[in-house]
Design an enzyme around this catalytic site. Structure first.
Site, mmCIF file in Angstrom:
data_model
loop_
_atom_site.group_PDB
_atom_site.id
_atom_site.type_symbol
_atom_site.label_atom_id
_atom_site.label_comp_id
_atom_site.label_asym_id
_atom_site.label_seq_id
_atom_site.Cartn_x
_atom_site.Cartn_y
_atom_site.Cartn_z
ATOM 1 N N LYS A 224 36.678 -15.514 33.131
ATOM 2 C CA LYS A 224 36.240 -15.458 34.535
ATOM 3 C C LYS A 224 37.077 -14.414 35.252
ATOM 4 O O LYS A 224 38.203 -14.126 34.844
ATOM 5 C CB LYS A 224 36.453 -16.810 35.212
ATOM 6 C CG LYS A 224 35.613 -17.006 36.459
ATOM 7 C CD LYS A 224 34.244 -17.557 36.102
ATOM 8 C CE LYS A 224 33.308 -17.577 37.277
ATOM 9 N NZ LYS A 224 32.062 -18.274 36.951
ATOM 10 N N ASP B 23 28.895 -14.307 40.273
ATOM 11 C CA ASP B 23 29.257 -15.656 40.720
ATOM 12 C C ASP B 23 29.219 -15.572 42.253
ATOM 13 O O ASP B 23 28.534 -14.692 42.799
ATOM 14 C CB ASP B 23 30.650 -16.058 40.193
ATOM 15 C CG ASP B 23 30.943 -17.552 40.346
ATOM 16 O OD1 ASP B 23 30.501 -18.341 39.514
ATOM 17 O OD2 ASP B 23 31.601 -17.946 41.338
HETATM 18 P P1 NDP Z 1 26.320 -17.169 46.170
HETATM 19 O O1 NDP Z 1 27.407 -16.304 46.669
HETATM 20 O O2 NDP Z 1 24.992 -16.577 45.891
HETATM 21 O O3 NDP Z 1 26.099 -18.394 47.167
HETATM 22 C C1 NDP Z 1 27.131 -19.262 47.479
HETATM 23 C C2 NDP Z 1 26.654 -20.228 48.553
HETATM 24 O O4 NDP Z 1 27.629 -21.241 48.735
HETATM 25 C C3 NDP Z 1 26.466 -19.558 49.896
HETATM 26 O O5 NDP Z 1 25.428 -20.212 50.576
HETATM 27 C C4 NDP Z 1 27.798 -19.785 50.580
HETATM 28 O O6 NDP Z 1 27.701 -19.804 51.989
HETATM 29 C C5 NDP Z 1 28.180 -21.158 50.057
HETATM 30 N N1 NDP Z 1 29.655 -21.245 49.976
HETATM 31 C C6 NDP Z 1 30.464 -20.505 49.189
HETATM 32 N N2 NDP Z 1 31.737 -20.822 49.376
HETATM 33 C C7 NDP Z 1 31.743 -21.783 50.303
HETATM 34 C C8 NDP Z 1 32.756 -22.527 50.914
HETATM 35 N N3 NDP Z 1 34.060 -22.343 50.593
HETATM 36 N N4 NDP Z 1 32.384 -23.450 51.831
HETATM 37 C C9 NDP Z 1 31.076 -23.628 52.144
HETATM 38 N N5 NDP Z 1 30.056 -22.944 51.591
HETATM 39 C C10 NDP Z 1 30.386 -22.047 50.690
HETATM 40 O O7 NDP Z 1 26.912 -17.869 44.867
HETATM 41 P P2 NDP Z 1 26.120 -18.595 43.682
HETATM 42 O O8 NDP Z 1 24.904 -19.250 44.187
HETATM 43 O O9 NDP Z 1 26.016 -17.635 42.559
HETATM 44 O O10 NDP Z 1 27.185 -19.697 43.240
HETATM 45 C C11 NDP Z 1 27.190 -21.023 43.771
HETATM 46 C C12 NDP Z 1 27.931 -21.946 42.823
HETATM 47 O O11 NDP Z 1 27.287 -21.937 41.549
HETATM 48 C C13 NDP Z 1 29.386 -21.576 42.542
HETATM 49 O O12 NDP Z 1 30.123 -22.756 42.327
HETATM 50 C C14 NDP Z 1 29.301 -20.793 41.228
HETATM 51 O O13 NDP Z 1 30.520 -20.807 40.532
HETATM 52 C C15 NDP Z 1 28.227 -21.616 40.519
HETATM 53 N N6 NDP Z 1 27.525 -20.962 39.427
HETATM 54 C C16 NDP Z 1 26.890 -19.767 39.606
HETATM 55 C C17 NDP Z 1 26.196 -19.194 38.553
HETATM 56 C C18 NDP Z 1 25.418 -17.950 38.713
HETATM 57 O O14 NDP Z 1 24.713 -17.570 37.774
HETATM 58 N N7 NDP Z 1 25.443 -17.266 39.854
HETATM 59 C C19 NDP Z 1 26.180 -19.820 37.209
HETATM 60 C C20 NDP Z 1 26.817 -21.127 37.162
HETATM 61 C C21 NDP Z 1 27.470 -21.642 38.225
HETATM 62 P P3 NDP Z 1 28.086 -18.488 52.818
HETATM 63 O O15 NDP Z 1 27.075 -17.452 52.420
HETATM 64 O O16 NDP Z 1 28.028 -18.872 54.252
HETATM 65 O O17 NDP Z 1 29.474 -18.150 52.345
HETATM 66 O O1 2IT Z 2 29.778 -19.999 36.247
HETATM 67 C C1 2IT Z 2 28.984 -19.361 35.534
HETATM 68 O O2 2IT Z 2 28.549 -19.825 34.471
HETATM 69 C C2 2IT Z 2 28.539 -18.041 35.999
HETATM 70 N N1 2IT Z 2 28.918 -17.618 37.090
HETATM 71 C C3 2IT Z 2 27.645 -17.206 35.128
HETATM 72 C C4 2IT Z 2 28.427 -16.531 34.047
HETATM 73 C C5 2IT Z 2 27.667 -15.528 33.232
HETATM 74 O O3 2IT Z 2 28.339 -14.853 32.436
HETATM 75 O O4 2IT Z 2 26.456 -15.391 33.357
#
Ligand code: NDP
Ligand code: 2IT
Length: 450
Positions: free
Chosen positions: A125, A165
């Site tokens: 990561k 992420d």
């Molecule tokens: P994005 O940046 O696209 O979206 C994140 C969302 O969560 C936004 O709406 C943001 O609000 C909100 N957010 C982030 N941090 C905070 C905080 N500290 N307090 C309140 N709201 C918060 O990220 P992703 O959708 O990609 O990721 C979301 C989650 O999913 C994370 O935990 C990530 O690790 C996990 N994840 C992502 C993957 C991926 O493929 N992208 C794969 C597996 C897991 P705002 O815009 O207002 O900050």
């Molecule tokens: O938390 C996760 O699994 C991710 N942000 C996606 C990682 C990846 O390599 O696609």
């Protein structure tokens, strides 16, 4: 077995102030107790001490110039945690809250998640305390270029393949890729989540959200229930939340919430997906703007609730999908969900539930899919992108989605079978941690002390 306490004490001493990492490590170590009782050879090979220590941690300074000509400085990280199963694989997070402990917790979770996919990917990561929010495209580009100027020497299509992420989406991946290509002159699959014109996989953008819904479907099927007609709470409004909502609507469920750092949006008529995408993917604005066109919706600001209570988990529904960030669902939230009759929770985010909240769900024996199992569809589809890159092919959406469904079903089956093997059949946390650990640990033993 004193190893849990001893290991955590050692970690706290050698790696101070990494509370999220201790939380992730403690959950895994606690779940491994019954495995070590039956298979003490894991302890004899000292897998525990080896697996909680990253193979390599890279930290660097990132200097870039903002639109006012001021020089900005950020911290950059890449943690190459465990390569037993394949090249390090895991996303990059750009958010002001990022510390080395955040990246370590995420990298640690990634080891077991990637093992559960059944694919050949190790755990890693990275990220930065840079926050793209409020920055112009030019600033984001210059930051990404500066970040990659350091990172490029540590990554490679068979060594370490980052992805997105929080705060890292298609725009950031594009700028990072462009800089890698400029520096090295090589056009290769060193990142996933790439644009569809230049090596990205169809379906990767949607995969984490879709996968979290498929995981919920698998949990419900095992209990002779379905998603059809179910009202759903979703938190977050980013990549994972949006495509969770999209798949829920497609499968006949009704998502009624989403949230961002400012608060919770509740639309009792069901979330308007096109409007949500327009606000978050195109305009990059607050969810509050949703109210301008949807009369029945309301927005509950974060400061209307005490720190440990989150409005999104206080609304009546059948199923919950935490898709925002770590520790966004507390024990008080879990209590409220259970009192409101929620019987299924599928985690799109990484470690969104606090330890106490997880214990509430386990004790209540509801269908609870922990993040490292339920959100593995994203990284699994990243590996499908790597496979397409190395064979110079582009697969159809049908092919990718079929593979994603099969992978999620397989992860669910592994978790359920392992939970049953250890006499706690509804505990998918136990199942995920033991099944993921066993694959990595067995491989580490086969590779010798390296
Ligand atoms: P994005 O940046 O696209 O979206 C994140 C969302 O969560 C936004 O709406 C943001 O609000 C909100 N957010 C982030 N941090 C905070 C905080 N500290 N307090 C309140 N709201 C918060 O990220 P992703 O959708 O990609 O990721 C979301 C989650 O999913 C994370 O935990 C990530 O690790 C996990 N994840 C992502 C993957 C991926 O493929 N992208 C794969 C597996 C897991 P705002 O815009 O207002 O900050
Ligand atoms: O938390 C996760 O699994 C991710 N942000 C996606 C990682 C990846 O390599 O696609």
């Amino acid at each position: 077995m004193p190893y849990v306490r001893d290991t955590l004490n050692n970690l706290k001493q050698s790696s101070p102030a990494q509370t999220e990492f201790y939380q992730a490590a403690e959950e895994v170590l606690e779940c491994l107790r019954p495995l070590f009782q039956r298979c003490p050879h894991y302890l004899e090979h000292n897998i525990i001490e080896r697996i909680v220590e990253p193979e390599r941690q890279i930290m660097f300074r990132i200097c870039w110039t903002d639109d006012n000509g001021k020089v900005q400085v950020n911290k950059g990280y890449r943690v190459q945690f465990n390569s037993a199963l394949g090249p390090y694989k895991g996303g990059l997070r750009f958010h002001s809250s990022v510390t080395s402990g955040t990246i370590k917790f995420l990298g640690f979770e990634q080891i077991f998640k990637n093992a559960l996919t059944g694919l050949s990917i190790g755990g890693g990561k990275g990220g930065s305390n840079f926050d793209p929010k409020g920055r112009s495209d030019g600033e984001v580009m210059r930051f990404c270029q500066a970040y990659m100027t350091e990172l490029y020497r540590y990554i490679g299509s068979t060594t370490d393949v980052p992805a997105g992420d929080i705060g890292v989406g298609p725009r950031e991946i594009g700028y990072l890729y462009g800089q890698y290509k400029r520096i090295t002159g090589r056009y290769e699959g060193i990142l996933t989540g790439k644009g569809l014109n230049w090596g990205g996989s169809i379906g990767r953008k949607e995969a984490t959200g879709y996968g979290a819904v498929y995981f919920a479907q698998n949990m419900l099927t095992a209990r002779a229930e379905t998603l059809q007609g179910k009202t759903c709470l979703v938190s977050g409004a980013g990549n994972v939340a949006i495509y969770t909502i999209e798949k829920l609507i497609e499968l006949g469920a009704k998502p009624i919430t989403c949230s961002d750092s400012g608060g919770t949006l509740h639309d009792p008529d069901g979330i308007d997906l096109a409007l949500l995408k327009e606000l978050k993917e195109v305009q990059r604005t607050s969810l509050q703007d949703y109210l301008k066109t949807r009369d029945n919706a309301h927005y509950i600001t974060a400061d209307e609730y005490p720190a440990d209570d989150h409005a999104v988990w206080r609304i009546n529904a059948d199923i919950a999908f935490p898709c925002a960030t770590q520790n966004e669902l507390t024990a008080a939230d879990a209590d409220a969900l259970l009192k409101n009759g929620i019987n299924c929770v599928s985690e799109g985010a990484n470690m969104p539930s606090t330890t106490d909240a997880v214990n509430c769900f386990i004790n209540a024996k509801i269908a609870y899919g922990p993040g490292k199992a339920a959100n593995a569809g994203g990284v699994a589809t990243s590996q499908l992108e790597m496979a397409q890159n190395s064979s110079m092919e582009q697969w159809s959406l049908e092919k990718v989605d079929e593979k994603l469904k099969a992978i999620m079903a397989n992860i669910h089956q592994q978790c359920a079978d392992t939970a049953a093997e250890f006499d706690d059949p509804t505990n998918l946390v136990l199942g995920a941690n033991i099944a993921g650990f066993r694959r990595v640990a067995d491989t580490m033993i086969e590779h010798g002390v390296v």
